[in-house]
Design a protein around this motif. Structure first.
Motif, PDB file in Angstrom:
ATOM      1  N   PHE A  26      75.540   2.826 -12.828  1.00  0.00           N
ATOM      2  CA  PHE A  26      75.678   1.831 -14.154  1.00  0.00           C
ATOM      3  C   PHE A  26      76.561   2.572 -15.152  1.00  0.00           C
ATOM      4  CE2 PHE A  26      73.015   0.084 -17.676  1.00  0.00           C
ATOM      5  CZ  PHE A  26      73.883  -0.811 -18.218  1.00  0.00           C
ATOM      6  N   GLU A  28      77.937   1.841 -19.038  1.00  0.00           N
ATOM      7  CA  GLU A  28      77.957   1.034 -20.121  1.00  0.00           C
ATOM      8  C   GLU A  28      78.685   1.628 -21.104  1.00  0.00           C
ATOM      9  OE1 GLU A  28      73.915  -0.085 -21.350  1.00  0.00           O
ATOM     10  OE2 GLU A  28      74.480  -0.942 -22.987  1.00  0.00           O
ATOM     11  N   LEU A  30      78.091   2.880 -23.846  1.00  0.00           N
ATOM     12  CA  LEU A  30      76.915   3.442 -24.837  1.00  0.00           C
ATOM     13  C   LEU A  30      77.303   4.953 -24.926  1.00  0.00           C
ATOM     14  CD1 LEU A  30      73.265   3.102 -23.599  1.00  0.00           C
ATOM     15  CD2 LEU A  30      74.126   4.313 -25.470  1.00  0.00           C
ATOM     16  N   GLY A  72      74.234  -3.943 -19.446  1.00  0.00           N
ATOM     17  CA  GLY A  72      73.615  -3.242 -20.485  1.00  0.00           C
ATOM     18  C   GLY A  72      73.422  -3.956 -21.911  1.00  0.00           C
ATOM     19  N   TRP A  98      74.118  -0.604 -30.091  1.00  0.00           N
ATOM     20  CA  TRP A  98      73.863   0.784 -30.252  1.00  0.00           C
ATOM     21  C   TRP A  98      74.256   1.209 -31.659  1.00  0.00           C
ATOM     22  CZ3 TRP A  98      70.501   2.047 -27.004  1.00  0.00           C
ATOM     23  CH2 TRP A  98      70.247   1.341 -25.567  1.00  0.00           C
ATOM     24  N   ASN A 173      72.249  -9.765 -19.509  1.00  0.00           N
ATOM     25  CA  ASN A 173      71.292  -8.380 -19.161  1.00  0.00           C
ATOM     26  C   ASN A 173      70.067  -8.587 -20.228  1.00  0.00           C
ATOM     27  OD1 ASN A 173      71.213  -5.416 -19.011  1.00  0.00           O
ATOM     28  ND2 ASN A 173      70.935  -5.502 -21.069  1.00  0.00           N
ATOM     29  N   GLU A 174      69.029  -8.366 -19.550  1.00  0.00           N
ATOM     30  CA  GLU A 174      67.506  -8.217 -20.257  1.00  0.00           C
ATOM     31  C   GLU A 174      67.326  -9.316 -21.203  1.00  0.00           C
ATOM     32  OE1 GLU A 174      66.874  -4.158 -21.525  1.00  0.00           O
ATOM     33  OE2 GLU A 174      66.647  -3.596 -19.558  1.00  0.00           O
ATOM     34  N   TRP A 179      64.934  -7.201 -28.307  1.00  0.00           N
ATOM     35  CA  TRP A 179      65.931  -6.522 -28.888  1.00  0.00           C
ATOM     36  C   TRP A 179      67.160  -6.940 -28.452  1.00  0.00           C
ATOM     37  CZ3 TRP A 179      62.435  -5.019 -25.050  1.00  0.00           C
ATOM     38  CH2 TRP A 179      63.001  -5.149 -23.767  1.00  0.00           C
ATOM     39  N   HIS A 243      64.289  -3.979 -14.026  1.00  0.00           N
ATOM     40  CA  HIS A 243      64.769  -2.885 -14.825  1.00  0.00           C
ATOM     41  C   HIS A 243      63.493  -2.174 -14.759  1.00  0.00           C
ATOM     42  CE1 HIS A 243      68.466  -4.430 -16.872  1.00  0.00           C
ATOM     43  NE2 HIS A 243      68.625  -4.613 -15.513  1.00  0.00           N
ATOM     44  N   TYR A 245      62.181   1.880 -16.477  1.00  0.00           N
ATOM     45  CA  TYR A 245      62.530   3.561 -16.833  1.00  0.00           C
ATOM     46  C   TYR A 245      61.194   4.255 -17.100  1.00  0.00           C
ATOM     47  CZ  TYR A 245      67.090   2.090 -18.017  1.00  0.00           C
ATOM     48  OH  TYR A 245      68.464   1.631 -17.887  1.00  0.00           O
ATOM     49  N   GLU A 293      68.612  -1.416 -13.007  1.00  0.00           N
ATOM     50  CA  GLU A 293      68.386  -0.346 -13.802  1.00  0.00           C
ATOM     51  C   GLU A 293      67.131   0.374 -13.692  1.00  0.00           C
ATOM     52  OE1 GLU A 293      69.078  -0.650 -18.352  1.00  0.00           O
ATOM     53  OE2 GLU A 293      70.326  -2.293 -17.802  1.00  0.00           O
ATOM     54  N   TRP A 297      63.851   7.965 -18.324  1.00  0.00           N
ATOM     55  CA  TRP A 297      64.401   7.896 -19.542  1.00  0.00           C
ATOM     56  C   TRP A 297      63.221   8.419 -20.931  1.00  0.00           C
ATOM     57  CZ3 TRP A 297      66.305   2.679 -22.097  1.00  0.00           C
ATOM     58  CH2 TRP A 297      66.891   2.878 -23.228  1.00  0.00           C
ATOM     59  N   LEU A 318      71.171   9.152 -25.972  1.00  0.00           N
ATOM     60  CA  LEU A 318      70.584   8.962 -24.642  1.00  0.00           C
ATOM     61  C   LEU A 318      70.711  10.268 -24.044  1.00  0.00           C
ATOM     62  CD1 LEU A 318      69.877   6.207 -25.961  1.00  0.00           C
ATOM     63  CD2 LEU A 318      70.150   5.196 -23.776  1.00  0.00           C
ATOM     64  N   GLN A 351      72.074   5.924 -16.140  1.00  0.00           N
ATOM     65  CA  GLN A 351      73.340   5.519 -15.900  1.00  0.00           C
ATOM     66  C   GLN A 351      74.180   6.555 -14.916  1.00  0.00           C
ATOM     67  OE1 GLN A 351      75.103   3.905 -19.790  1.00  0.00           O
ATOM     68  NE2 GLN A 351      73.239   2.537 -20.112  1.00  0.00           N
ATOM     69  N   ILE A 356      71.543   9.105 -20.149  1.00  0.00           N
ATOM     70  CA  ILE A 356      70.590   9.345 -19.164  1.00  0.00           C
ATOM     71  C   ILE A 356      71.118   9.454 -17.747  1.00  0.00           C
ATOM     72  CG2 ILE A 356      68.641   8.525 -20.369  1.00  0.00           C
ATOM     73  CD1 ILE A 356      69.033   5.517 -19.182  1.00  0.00           C
TER      74      ILE A 356
HETATM   75  O1  AHR Z   1      70.304   1.785 -19.606  1.00  0.00           O
HETATM   76  C1  AHR Z   1      70.067   1.689 -21.302  1.00  0.00           C
HETATM   77  C2  AHR Z   1      69.647   0.481 -21.610  1.00  0.00           C
HETATM   78  O2  AHR Z   1      68.397   0.015 -21.126  1.00  0.00           O
HETATM   79  C3  AHR Z   1      70.474  -0.758 -21.281  1.00  0.00           C
HETATM   80  O3  AHR Z   1      71.540  -0.888 -22.248  1.00  0.00           O
HETATM   81  C4  AHR Z   1      69.607  -1.965 -21.383  1.00  0.00           C
HETATM   82  O4  AHR Z   1      69.900  -2.805 -20.518  1.00  0.00           O
HETATM   83  C5  AHR Z   1      68.041  -1.307 -21.019  1.00  0.00           C
HETATM   84  O5  AHR Z   1      67.280  -1.441 -21.798  1.00  0.00           O
END
Ligand code: AHR
Length: 503
Positions: A26, A28, A30, A72, A98, A173-174, A179, A243, A245, A293, A297, A318, A351, A356
């Motif tokens: 991935f 992003e 970011l 993301g 971000w 995404n999500e 958020w 997703h 983490y 994802e 993390w 991150l 990512q 991360i």
């Molecule tokens: O990978 C970091 C973030 O984690 C992504 O932007 C989001 O989709 C998830 O919450």
């Protein structure tokens, strides 16, 4: 004394064929994932596209097959048009996800050049947060239509004559996350995803589409979200996303090492929901999972190193430094993905660079492998072919978060080239584990087993700018096959790759 565990295999009992898309990652917009990660025109190793060739070489070594882009959370406020055309005319924008400034020096066409050089399939996300159906169609026309329309000709005027032909698309995404910019209810999102999917498919019936599932299994809407979204989209999409983490919290290393139990429950839950909707509709179609994802993390750490967002360009965000323990957990998560390869047919380690990530860089300086690089590279290289069902005898232990779990976590993959690979994690933090694998139904070539392990007496050991190769997998001696039985000693808290050539 060492623990003891055993694996029993039969070549006729298989889970399924591994889809190469299981080894996706991935990128992003970011932190420094894009800028000074993959893209750094002033870097000594940069090529004519401003891509860091040292990073490209590591990506190829990692064995990544597919890359999701451009987010993301970032994608939910992104205007794709900002990232195409002459770079000097591209706007700088606030990125609300971000809290940084996006310069748009890297966009769709740069990403596609990166994908070609890294030899990965693109997985493109559309913005269904602040935008909707029309913008998704516009992006599709720009990206995939050969020519003769306003947006396909615009692409051609940007020097990209042939359509990109992107096949795999994420519908937002999500969208379940509060958020998320443009966060929606399951019903609102399901409807938007359905009309977008229908319109995109009308343009190109060959597309493969991913609807947003839950951002993690502890979302209060988990399950209900998937059910509602799939009621709207079942006939129109191919995948539902997951997703997840994980992090070690309050020194509870045993629960952390058992994180794969959560991933397993996540997969089983989503499969059950999807199949229930399919059965109700009497649909012959099966929805697969895109685990697009997943990683370790440390979300409890501040997003910025300073946690004082200053709307800067590509700040350090991150940038988790991964330890041996983290790598063992990543290995265990890979085992779980492989064990569910019949339904998880796409996945992305989030990512790829700096954020991360398995690969770290310094601006103007070197690129190196984090500890988590190694299990991923092993699995991507040796985990192709048929995953075998296995019967496992293992000691168990109790964990605060996941209840009783086996200390031995493993899978076995039979590759087309006639190699059998056993991936195994020893979750015990202090004791080695004596593993035996019953290979009587196979014909192992005598004396040709190789065994590497990622383990270290210091479980917090990590690779850093100063010590880039502090942690690497090491060969394990003493692993043998004898009379159809493999014996190996798995070090405490270790990720193991055992390859056995078959006659
Ligand atoms: O990978 C970091 C973030 O984690 C992504 O932007 C989001 O989709 C998830 O919450």
């Amino acid at each position: 004394p060492p623990l003891a565990g055993a694996i029993h295999l039969d070549p006729n009992f298989t889970v399924g064929e591994v889809n190469p898309r299981l080894f996706g990652s991935f990128v992003e917009h970011l932190g420094r994932c894009v800028y000074t990660g993959v893209h750094e025109p002033d870097h000594p190793s940069a090529d004519e596209d401003g891509l860091r060739t040292d990073v490209l070489a590591l990506i190829r070594e990692l064995g990544v097959t597919m890359v999701r882009y451009p987010g993301g959370n970032f994608v939910s406020g992104y205007r794709w048009e900002d990232g195409v055309g002459p770079v000097e005319q591209r706007p700088r924008r606030l990125d609300g996800a971000w809290r940084t400034v996006e310069t748009n020096q890297f966009g769709l066409n740069e990403f596609m050049r990166f994908a070609a050089k890294a030899d990965v399939e693109p997985m493109q996300a559309v913005n269904l947060g602040t935008r909707g159906l029309q913008e998704a169609l516009d992006l599709l026309e720009y990206t995939n239509h050969p020519g003769g329309t306003a947006l396909s000709e615009l692409r051609r005027s940007h020097g990209v004559d042939k359509p990109h032909g992107i096949r795999l698309w994420c519908l937002g995404n999500e969208m379940d996350g509060p958020w998320q910019l443009g966060h929606k209810s399951a019903d609102e999102y399901g409807r938007l995803a359905a009309v977008t999917a229908k319109a995109m498919r009308d343009v190109d019936p060959g597309l493969e589409l991913v609807a947003c599932g839950s951002s993690n299994r502890s979302m209060p809407t988990f399950g209900a979200w998937e059910a509602t979204v799939l009621e709207h989209t079942y006939d129109l999409v191919d995948f539902i996303s997951c997703h997840a983490y994980y992090e070690e919290s309050e020194g509870d290393v045993d629960s952390f090492l058992a994180s794969a139990a959560d991933m397993e429950a996540f997969i089983d839950g989503v499969v059950a929901t999807a199949d229930h909707i399919g059965a109700k509709r009497r649909s012959g179609k099966r929805i697969n999972l895109s685990f697009d994802e997943w990683n370790v993390w440390y979300q409890s750490r501040p997003v910025n190193n300073t946690d004082t967002p200053d709307w800067s360009v590509a700040p350090r965000q991150l940038e988790d430094v991964y330890t041996v323990t983290d790598a063992v957990v990543v290995g265990s998560l890979l085992i779980t993905l492989l064990r569910h390869c019949d339904r998880v047919t796409a996945a992305c380690l989030a990512q790829l660079v700096n954020v991360i990530a398995p690969i770290m860089t310094e601006p103007g300086g070197p690129a190196w492998r984090q500890t988590i690089f190694y299990p991923f590279a092993d699995a991507a290289r040796h985990g192709r072919g048929q995953v075998l069902r296995l019967a496992l005898d293992s000691p168990v232990h109790d964990t605060a978060r996941h209840g009783e779990v086996p200390l031995l976590h493993a899978t076995a993959v039979r590759q087309e080239d006639g190699t059998l690979t056993v991936f195994a994690v020893n979750r015990d933090t202090t004791r080695p584990l004596e593993l035996t694998v019953d290979l009587r139904a196979f014909s192992p070539v005598a004396g040709q087993v190789t065994h590497t392990a990622l383990a270290d007496p210091d479980r917090h050991a990590a690779n850093t700018l100063q010590h880039q190769d502090r942690v690497t997998p090491r060969p394990v001696t003493g692993t043998v096959t004898d009379g159809g039985r493999l014996s190996a000693l798995l070090p405490p808290m270790s990720w193991n790759t055992i390859t056995i050539p078959l006659a």
